[in-house]
Scaffold this motif. Sequence first.
Motif, PDB file in Angstrom:
ATOM      1  N   TRP A  23      40.624  27.329  47.615  1.00  0.00           N
ATOM      2  CA  TRP A  23      41.209  27.010  46.429  1.00  0.00           C
ATOM      3  C   TRP A  23      41.270  28.039  45.482  1.00  0.00           C
ATOM      4  CZ3 TRP A  23      38.918  26.970  41.717  1.00  0.00           C
ATOM      5  CH2 TRP A  23      39.758  26.094  40.419  1.00  0.00           C
ATOM      6  N   ALA A  24      40.271  28.808  45.324  1.00  0.00           N
ATOM      7  CA  ALA A  24      40.008  29.787  44.259  1.00  0.00           C
ATOM      8  C   ALA A  24      41.060  31.045  44.399  1.00  0.00           C
ATOM      9  CB  ALA A  24      38.707  30.535  44.180  1.00  0.00           C
ATOM     10  N   GLU A  25      41.384  31.582  45.838  1.00  0.00           N
ATOM     11  CA  GLU A  25      42.009  32.529  46.223  1.00  0.00           C
ATOM     12  C   GLU A  25      43.559  32.022  46.011  1.00  0.00           C
ATOM     13  OE1 GLU A  25      41.477  33.906  50.189  1.00  0.00           O
ATOM     14  OE2 GLU A  25      39.394  34.467  49.671  1.00  0.00           O
ATOM     15  N   ASP A  26      44.114  30.755  46.315  1.00  0.00           N
ATOM     16  CA  ASP A  26      45.163  30.411  46.088  1.00  0.00           C
ATOM     17  C   ASP A  26      45.577  30.308  44.632  1.00  0.00           C
ATOM     18  OD1 ASP A  26      45.504  29.498  48.844  1.00  0.00           O
ATOM     19  OD2 ASP A  26      45.156  27.172  48.310  1.00  0.00           O
ATOM     20  N   ARG A  27      44.746  29.929  43.700  1.00  0.00           N
ATOM     21  CA  ARG A  27      44.741  29.954  42.460  1.00  0.00           C
ATOM     22  C   ARG A  27      45.000  31.366  41.943  1.00  0.00           C
ATOM     23  NH1 ARG A  27      41.167  27.551  37.498  1.00  0.00           N
ATOM     24  NH2 ARG A  27      42.760  28.028  35.984  1.00  0.00           N
ATOM     25  N   ALA A  28      44.216  32.306  42.383  1.00  0.00           N
ATOM     26  CA  ALA A  28      44.257  33.826  41.921  1.00  0.00           C
ATOM     27  C   ALA A  28      45.747  34.379  42.304  1.00  0.00           C
ATOM     28  CB  ALA A  28      43.239  34.484  42.656  1.00  0.00           C
ATOM     29  N   LEU A  29      46.131  34.041  43.607  1.00  0.00           N
ATOM     30  CA  LEU A  29      47.359  34.315  44.349  1.00  0.00           C
ATOM     31  C   LEU A  29      48.597  33.854  43.319  1.00  0.00           C
ATOM     32  CD1 LEU A  29      49.172  35.940  46.590  1.00  0.00           C
ATOM     33  CD2 LEU A  29      48.698  33.775  47.692  1.00  0.00           C
ATOM     34  N   ALA A  30      48.615  32.595  43.072  1.00  0.00           N
ATOM     35  CA  ALA A  30      49.555  32.085  42.428  1.00  0.00           C
ATOM     36  C   ALA A  30      49.625  32.975  40.871  1.00  0.00           C
ATOM     37  CB  ALA A  30      49.471  30.774  41.918  1.00  0.00           C
ATOM     38  N   HIS A  31      48.582  33.134  40.355  1.00  0.00           N
ATOM     39  CA  HIS A  31      48.384  33.760  39.099  1.00  0.00           C
ATOM     40  C   HIS A  31      48.924  35.233  39.192  1.00  0.00           C
ATOM     41  CE1 HIS A  31      46.852  34.731  35.193  1.00  0.00           C
ATOM     42  NE2 HIS A  31      46.631  35.761  35.441  1.00  0.00           N
ATOM     43  N   LEU A  32      48.664  35.881  40.168  1.00  0.00           N
ATOM     44  CA  LEU A  32      49.108  37.462  40.430  1.00  0.00           C
ATOM     45  C   LEU A  32      50.528  37.365  40.562  1.00  0.00           C
ATOM     46  CD1 LEU A  32      46.098  38.753  42.313  1.00  0.00           C
ATOM     47  CD2 LEU A  32      46.453  39.382  40.048  1.00  0.00           C
ATOM     48  N   GLN A  33      50.952  36.419  41.481  1.00  0.00           N
ATOM     49  CA  GLN A  33      52.457  36.419  41.669  1.00  0.00           C
ATOM     50  C   GLN A  33      53.385  36.127  40.768  1.00  0.00           C
ATOM     51  OE1 GLN A  33      52.163  33.761  45.143  1.00  0.00           O
ATOM     52  NE2 GLN A  33      52.805  35.499  46.477  1.00  0.00           N
ATOM     53  N   ASP A  62      55.326  48.717  40.609  1.00  0.00           N
ATOM     54  CA  ASP A  62      55.756  49.990  40.478  1.00  0.00           C
ATOM     55  C   ASP A  62      55.173  50.607  41.822  1.00  0.00           C
ATOM     56  OD1 ASP A  62      52.866  50.047  40.386  1.00  0.00           O
ATOM     57  OD2 ASP A  62      52.672  50.953  38.652  1.00  0.00           O
ATOM     58  N   GLY A  63      54.867  49.809  43.019  1.00  0.00           N
ATOM     59  CA  GLY A  63      54.274  50.517  44.005  1.00  0.00           C
ATOM     60  C   GLY A  63      52.836  50.468  44.101  1.00  0.00           C
ATOM     61  N   THR A  64      51.858  50.229  43.245  1.00  0.00           N
ATOM     62  CA  THR A  64      50.572  50.379  43.299  1.00  0.00           C
ATOM     63  C   THR A  64      50.135  49.394  44.245  1.00  0.00           C
ATOM     64  OG1 THR A  64      50.335  51.272  41.089  1.00  0.00           O
ATOM     65  CG2 THR A  64      48.454  50.503  41.816  1.00  0.00           C
ATOM     66  N   VAL A  65      49.005  49.609  45.084  1.00  0.00           N
ATOM     67  CA  VAL A  65      48.339  48.717  45.878  1.00  0.00           C
ATOM     68  C   VAL A  65      47.219  48.324  45.166  1.00  0.00           C
ATOM     69  CG1 VAL A  65      47.415  48.278  48.211  1.00  0.00           C
ATOM     70  CG2 VAL A  65      49.301  49.688  48.014  1.00  0.00           C
ATOM     71  N   VAL A  66      46.998  47.066  45.017  1.00  0.00           N
ATOM     72  CA  VAL A  66      45.857  46.398  44.365  1.00  0.00           C
ATOM     73  C   VAL A  66      45.016  45.840  45.348  1.00  0.00           C
ATOM     74  CG1 VAL A  66      45.275  44.820  42.435  1.00  0.00           C
ATOM     75  CG2 VAL A  66      47.404  46.311  42.283  1.00  0.00           C
ATOM     76  N   PHE A  67      43.823  46.111  45.255  1.00  0.00           N
ATOM     77  CA  PHE A  67      42.880  45.266  46.246  1.00  0.00           C
ATOM     78  C   PHE A  67      42.024  44.347  45.261  1.00  0.00           C
ATOM     79  CE2 PHE A  67      43.624  49.378  48.129  1.00  0.00           C
ATOM     80  CZ  PHE A  67      43.960  49.124  49.389  1.00  0.00           C
ATOM     81  N   VAL A  68      42.343  43.049  45.504  1.00  0.00           N
ATOM     82  CA  VAL A  68      41.829  41.850  44.573  1.00  0.00           C
ATOM     83  C   VAL A  68      40.435  41.164  45.176  1.00  0.00           C
ATOM     84  CG1 VAL A  68      42.244  40.116  43.274  1.00  0.00           C
ATOM     85  CG2 VAL A  68      44.007  41.873  43.643  1.00  0.00           C
ATOM     86  N   GLU A  69      39.239  41.230  44.642  1.00  0.00           N
ATOM     87  CA  GLU A  69      38.163  40.188  45.010  1.00  0.00           C
ATOM     88  C   GLU A  69      38.231  39.227  44.068  1.00  0.00           C
ATOM     89  OE1 GLU A  69      34.642  39.098  46.686  1.00  0.00           O
ATOM     90  OE2 GLU A  69      36.087  40.418  47.336  1.00  0.00           O
ATOM     91  N   VAL A  70      38.121  38.153  44.671  1.00  0.00           N
ATOM     92  CA  VAL A  70      38.274  36.805  43.854  1.00  0.00           C
ATOM     93  C   VAL A  70      36.811  36.126  43.916  1.00  0.00           C
ATOM     94  CG1 VAL A  70      39.387  34.589  43.815  1.00  0.00           C
ATOM     95  CG2 VAL A  70      40.844  36.400  44.546  1.00  0.00           C
ATOM     96  N   ARG A  71      36.436  35.831  42.660  1.00  0.00           N
ATOM     97  CA  ARG A  71      35.241  35.089  42.809  1.00  0.00           C
ATOM     98  C   ARG A  71      35.387  33.744  41.773  1.00  0.00           C
ATOM     99  NH1 ARG A  71      30.831  36.606  45.719  1.00  0.00           N
ATOM    100  NH2 ARG A  71      31.121  38.803  46.380  1.00  0.00           N
ATOM    101  N   SER A  72      34.497  32.911  42.174  1.00  0.00           N
ATOM    102  CA  SER A  72      34.570  31.392  41.550  1.00  0.00           C
ATOM    103  C   SER A  72      33.205  30.964  41.266  1.00  0.00           C
ATOM    104  CB  SER A  72      35.282  30.591  42.185  1.00  0.00           C
ATOM    105  OG  SER A  72      35.301  29.290  41.633  1.00  0.00           O
ATOM    106  N   ARG A  73      32.974  30.704  40.092  1.00  0.00           N
ATOM    107  CA  ARG A  73      31.639  29.951  39.369  1.00  0.00           C
ATOM    108  C   ARG A  73      31.848  29.032  38.660  1.00  0.00           C
ATOM    109  NH1 ARG A  73      30.427  32.826  43.177  1.00  0.00           N
ATOM    110  NH2 ARG A  73      28.799  34.267  43.422  1.00  0.00           N
ATOM    111  N   SER A  74      31.089  27.756  38.618  1.00  0.00           N
ATOM    112  CA  SER A  74      31.215  26.612  37.925  1.00  0.00           C
ATOM    113  C   SER A  74      30.548  26.837  36.522  1.00  0.00           C
ATOM    114  CB  SER A  74      30.553  25.419  38.510  1.00  0.00           C
ATOM    115  OG  SER A  74      29.197  25.768  38.914  1.00  0.00           O
ATOM    116  N   SER A  75      29.861  27.939  36.204  1.00  0.00           N
ATOM    117  CA  SER A  75      29.123  28.280  35.285  1.00  0.00           C
ATOM    118  C   SER A  75      28.843  29.692  34.854  1.00  0.00           C
ATOM    119  CB  SER A  75      27.927  27.487  34.862  1.00  0.00           C
ATOM    120  OG  SER A  75      26.814  27.864  35.693  1.00  0.00           O
ATOM    121  N   GLN A  76      28.569  30.120  33.586  1.00  0.00           N
ATOM    122  CA  GLN A  76      28.071  31.565  33.413  1.00  0.00           C
ATOM    123  C   GLN A  76      26.708  31.949  33.770  1.00  0.00           C
ATOM    124  OE1 GLN A  76      30.069  34.096  32.082  1.00  0.00           O
ATOM    125  NE2 GLN A  76      31.997  32.945  32.518  1.00  0.00           N
TER     126      GLN A  76
END
Length: 131
Positions: A23-33, A62-76
Amino acid sequence: MGFLGKNKPGTVAAANTRTQGQWAEDRALAHLQSAGLRLLARNYRTPGRGGGEIDLVMREPDGTVVFVEVRSRSSQAWGGAGASIGATKQRRIVFAAQHFLLRLGAQPPCRFDAVLLEPDISWIRGAFDAQ
């Protein structure tokens, strides 16, 4: 006994963790797209044991390759999602990124980003570097 049977301790928790991660990756992907990035790979893993894994590999317009780490937490608590990307995790991501880049002909500009969901989404460009 079903997939989540009683004979497999931790299976329910593991399934929930995988579901939350997906779910977190799906949400991150949609945000980045929505910001104009294009998906190159998802859950890219190096072959063999002890390698690394990259949640999302994206390309900026611009062609930059971006390596993305997705992290999800319910609190700080305990430092939140960003604090969970420690030095060992960074080394594994860099290793996997180097492996991914070997597949490309020319060395494009690249960077390491993090998308944190806690519960709001934060995109941190250049969250760490390869050194």
